[in-house]
Design an enzyme around this catalytic site. Structure first.
Site, short mmCIF file in Angstrom:
data_model
loop_
_atom_site.label_atom_id
_atom_site.label_comp_id
_atom_site.label_asym_id
_atom_site.label_seq_id
_atom_site.Cartn_x
_atom_site.Cartn_y
_atom_site.Cartn_z
N HIS A 30 0.89 -1.14 0.07
CA HIS A 30 -0.02 0.20 -0.10
C HIS A 30 0.86 1.33 0.28
CE1 HIS A 30 -3.62 2.39 0.46
NE2 HIS A 30 -3.23 2.88 1.72
N HIS A 42 -3.24 8.97 1.24
CA HIS A 42 -3.13 7.84 0.54
C HIS A 42 -4.60 7.59 0.00
CE1 HIS A 42 -4.82 5.04 3.95
NE2 HIS A 42 -4.59 6.28 4.84
N CYS A 154 -3.34 2.76 -5.39
CA CYS A 154 -2.90 3.63 -4.51
C CYS A 154 -1.50 4.01 -4.94
CB CYS A 154 -2.67 2.93 -3.00
SG CYS A 154 -2.03 1.29 -3.10
#
Length: 254
Positions: A30, A42, A154
């Protein structure tokens, strides 16, 4: 931090850094932008739904859900267990108990290929810190389109914040290095006629690895030609960032 690992200590973080943390036994990472004061901006599709297949695979990867549930919310972030889109979280929630890594920009082709796992670096240079933070803050307020594992995830968000680059063709994956590496690995041997030149396992492995490296390199955001620099203020006029063909019609930077 170096060739073998991009791991970084918290005290060495600077605002504007692109950071990431591996999830689920290093299956997926991530990514986000560190903005200072222990906070990260994010992009997430929501807990357990990052890949968006609508199948059991949606429960396999928990790449961006905060580390606190609604029964024990983070005192700094509150309950973010069901949030999605572009969000701001503290570093602890972002890391989800994992280690902290720094994504590198402006690396050489040799260094890029030495990093056999995608999603850790790019040949593209980073823009100045003030531009990175401005894009991240703007997208926190206005969003980054719909989450798509292969075209708008992401890592794509973080790379856009750092470079301002968007892919405008629909014939390949987006800017994400880890999505590219998965597809490159899957097609390395199957898609090349060079596999017929050898029948030994070692020969096939060498051919496959060579094609994997070439596929990763030509798909990097710093190498490919189907990209354009798009001002962040113009993204809100075309929210379908998971449909790259629409990006071609967006106004570009001079």
């Amino acid at each position: 931090m170096g060739l073998l690992s991009n791991k970084i200590d918290r005290e060495h973080l600077k605002p504007g850094d692109h950071i990431y943390s591996w999830r689920e036994a290093y299956i997926y990472a991530h990514h986000g932008i560190y903005v200072g004061d222990g906070m990260v901006i994010h992009f997430t599709r929501g807990a357990g739904h990052e890949i968006g297949t609508g199948t059991v695979l949606d429960r396999l990867i928990f790449s961006s859900s905060p580390s606190h549930d609604n029964d024990n919310p983070c005192p700094r972030c509150g309950d973010q267990s069901r949030t999605d889109g572009v969000i701001s979280s503290c570093l602890d929630c972002f890391l989800y108990g994992g280690n902290l890594y720094l994504f590198e920009y402006g690396v050489s082709p040799a260094f890029f290929l030495a990093k056999t796992r995608g999603g850790t670096c790019t040949l593209a240079p980073s823009d100045p810190t003030e531009d990175v933070l401005r894009r991240a803050s703007f997208l926190l307020e206005n969003g980054f389109g719909g989450y798509n594992l292969f075209k708008n995830n992401c890592e794509d968000f973080a790379i856009y914040c750092k470079t301002g680059l968007l892919v405008f063709t629909s014939i390949s994956v987006g800017r994400s290095g880890q999505a590219t590496s998965y597809l490159a690995a899957a097609s390395a041997v199957v898609s090349t006629p060079l596999r017929f030149l050898t029948t030994s396992f070692s020969g096939l492995a060498l051919v496959g690895y060579g094609m994997y490296c070439v596929s990763r390199l030509v798909s990097d955001i710093g190498v490919r030609r189907d990209v354009s620099k798009v001002p962040v203020e113009r993204l809100i006029s075309s929210p379908a960032l998971d449909e790259p063909e629409k990006i071609a019609d967006m106004p570009k930077e001079d």
